[in-house]
Design a protein around this motif. Structure first.
Motif, short mmCIF file in Angstrom:
data_model
loop_
_atom_site.label_atom_id
_atom_site.label_comp_id
_atom_site.label_asym_id
_atom_site.label_seq_id
_atom_site.Cartn_x
_atom_site.Cartn_y
_atom_site.Cartn_z
N GLY A 3 0.77 -1.23 0.00
CA GLY A 3 0.00 0.00 0.00
C GLY A 3 0.80 1.27 0.00
N GLN A 4 2.07 1.21 -0.39
CA GLN A 4 2.90 2.41 -0.44
C GLN A 4 3.19 2.78 -1.90
OE1 GLN A 4 6.39 1.67 1.93
NE2 GLN A 4 5.23 1.38 3.83
N SER A 5 3.70 3.95 -2.10
CA SER A 5 4.01 4.42 -3.44
C SER A 5 5.35 3.91 -3.91
CB SER A 5 4.01 5.95 -3.48
OG SER A 5 4.49 6.41 -4.73
N ASP A 6 5.39 3.41 -5.15
CA ASP A 6 6.64 2.92 -5.71
C ASP A 6 7.66 4.03 -5.95
OD1 ASP A 6 5.76 0.37 -5.64
OD2 ASP A 6 5.39 0.15 -7.78
N THR A 7 7.21 5.26 -5.97
CA THR A 7 8.11 6.37 -6.27
C THR A 7 9.11 6.61 -5.13
OG1 THR A 7 6.52 7.97 -5.38
CG2 THR A 7 6.41 7.49 -7.75
N GLY A 8 8.80 6.08 -3.97
CA GLY A 8 9.68 6.31 -2.82
C GLY A 8 10.89 5.41 -2.79
N VAL A 9 10.93 4.38 -3.63
CA VAL A 9 12.03 3.43 -3.65
C VAL A 9 12.49 3.22 -5.08
CG1 VAL A 9 12.77 1.08 -3.14
CG2 VAL A 9 11.19 2.24 -1.59
#
Length: 513
Positions: free
Chosen positions: A244-250
């Motif tokens: 449920g997190q954004s892929d843009t952060g990794v």
């Protein structure tokens, strides 16, 4: 059916054969690639309005048995775990000697302790002989030196295991996020109806590598995504969007996500305990939650066990023996062994030396008073030389086996050991010194032997599974070459059809002109 349709059908046949040949070529070229799963080119008859229109190219499939593949991954984890354990314990085995009666070994603790006992016995016959006195000191120093070396080896191997935990976490992160990156590409291609077999094969190869680092299972969703879980079902995300997190952060792939840990310096009183603020060894966290206990099997699981269980217990056994050696000699009137400091040795089983016995085996030494003046071994309280009273008491009580000599405060600590008090020796503390030394060596030798024996058995099972998986998923070069011949013949036949149709078109055009 007109000539145009015939040409279209023949052309579709050529295209299909080229596709099948490319898949076959890929199989042959990867026949020696570890973990490669052979692919099957799938074609079917194309039909439109009830009429055959040639050949349709379908999705390429991988020849895989999920059940066998998962069983092999599980066995990979077990073999990697036992290999890591066995290799680590080899360092201890080299120092332990053997308790076997026919081994001829003179290096075990019981052997070295027996040398001290024999030297003391000889000293009773020649109490003023300087050589006999020096022999007692030399044998006692050999005993403490071996104890010190064993303790140092436990700590060194624990530190090696801790360092390996940190590096393996980075490797696991890399594998997980590479799987996530590949899965993202696979899902995009599947949605567009494109072939994903090469990417799926690459993903399975990464999964195979991961299975040696930690015990894992996997499942695939209908969209082509792969979900990875530990042996107990804890999900290990391969991309942030899976939790449920954004892929843009990794940035994928990553060596620092999703698992986190940190380096620790290991000492005798170091320990790991989830939720314990005093824990000096860092846990492994996922999204802020400690999941160390869920990461079992493989290289990672083995090193966690070596660091937190195997070597701490060995250390506790040796500390217990060292404490008992000091106590029983002192109780008999000869303080031959000390903790190497001017501070009196405490008896706490959970505190670090000198307040307690944790780490005592690393500090144990022969009392410098006797080292500097060996004649004091046979000097009584009044200063008279040649006295064997203390020596006789040591031989009778410190090495004694009667209940009075091995019970109560003279019993070797066997429970509530280690900095958290959760360790035990695994054997009775109400034994004579020689029996205690033998029990310690035998217990640790059993741990070493079990790891070696289990590795042999696990490797045999792994080999059997690898053969079974290969029979289903491996590349049979002979079969592939037979396909090449058949495809070559089919290509020639289709080419002749195309040539014939072209000739007929040419003849038709000539007739019209």
């Amino acid at each position: 059916m007109d000539l145009g349709s015939s040409l279209s059908i023949a052309t579709s046949g050529l295209n299909a054969i080229e596709y099948e040949l490319s898949v076959t070529s890929q199989n042959v070229s990867n026949s020696g690639t570890t973990g490669y799963v052979s692919a099957t080119a799938n074609v079917s008859s194309a039909v439109a309005a009830g009429q055959g229109t040639g050949i349709k190219i379908d999705a390429t499939t991988l020849n895989i048995s999920p059940t066998l593949q998962k069983a092999l991954y599980s066995q990979n984890a077990q073999v990697a775990s036992l290999t890591t354990t066995s290799n680590s314990l080899a360092a201890v085995s080299a120092l332990q000697g053997s308790t076997s009666a026919d081994s001829g070994s003179t290096d075990t603790l019981s052997d070295l302790l027996g040398n001290v006992q024999s030297a003391l016995t000889s000293l009773t016959s020649e109490p003023t002989d300087s050589t006999s006195q020096s022999t007692v000191i030399a044998d006692a120093q050999s005993l403490t030196s071996t104890i010190n070396t064993l303790s140092s080896t436990y700590t060194t191997q624990r530190q090696t295991a801790e360092d390996s935990v940190v590096s393996t976490v980075s490797s696991i992160n890399s594998d997980l996020t590479t799987i996530g990156s590949l899965s993202k590409q696979i899902m995009t291609l599947k949605a567009a109806g494109a072939d994903t077999s090469a990417l799926e094969n690459q993903r399975l190869g990464i999964m195979s590598d991961l299975s040696s680092d930690v015990s894992v299972t996997f499942s695939e969703t209908s969209s082509g995504d792969m979900v990875v879980r530990t042996a107990d079902g804890t999900e290990l995300p391969t991309r942030p969007d899976q939790i449920g997190q954004s892929d843009t952060g990794v940035t994928l792939p990553s060596t620092t996500w999703p698992l986190s840990t940190s380096d620790s310096t290991v000492t005798a009183d170091s320990y790991y305990a989830a939720g314990d603020s005093n824990s000096s060894i860092a846990g492994i966290t996922l999204n802020g939650q400690d999941i160390t206990s869920h990461l079992t099997g493989g290289t990672l699981g083995a090193n966690i066990t070596l660091r937190d269980t195997t070597y701490p217990q060995m250390q506790a056994q040796l500390d217990s023996f060292s404490s008992t050696l000091m106590t029983r000699f002192s109780n008999a009137g000869l303080s031959l062994f000390t903790n190497g400091s001017s501070t009196a040795q405490g008896t706490s089983t959970t505190e670090e030396t000198p307040n307690g016995i944790v780490g005592l085996s690393a500090a144990l030494s022969v009392n410098s008073t006797y080292v500097d003046t060996p004649s004091l071994l046979t000097t009584d309280s009044s200063g008279s030389t040649g006295s064997i009273t203390a020596i006789t008491d040591v031989l009778g009580t410190a090495f004694g086996t009667s209940s009075a000599d091995v019970s109560g405060s003279l019993a070797a600590p066997s429970d509530n050991l280690g900095p958290t008090g959760n360790l035990s020796t695994g054997y009775s503390g109400s034994q004579g010194l020689v029996a205690l030394a033998t029990a310690l060596t035998s217990n640790q030798a059993s741990t070493i032997s079990n790891a070696s024996d289990n590795l042999t058995s696990a490797t045999a099972v792994q080999t059997t599974l690898q053969t079974s998986v290969s029979n289903v998923s491996g590349v049979n070069v002979d079969d592939e070459m037979s396909k090449v011949v058949a495809l070559q013949n089919a290509y020639t036949a289709n080419a002749k059809v195309v040539t014939a149709v072209q000739s007929m078109f040419t003849a038709l055009l000539d007739a019209i002109n």
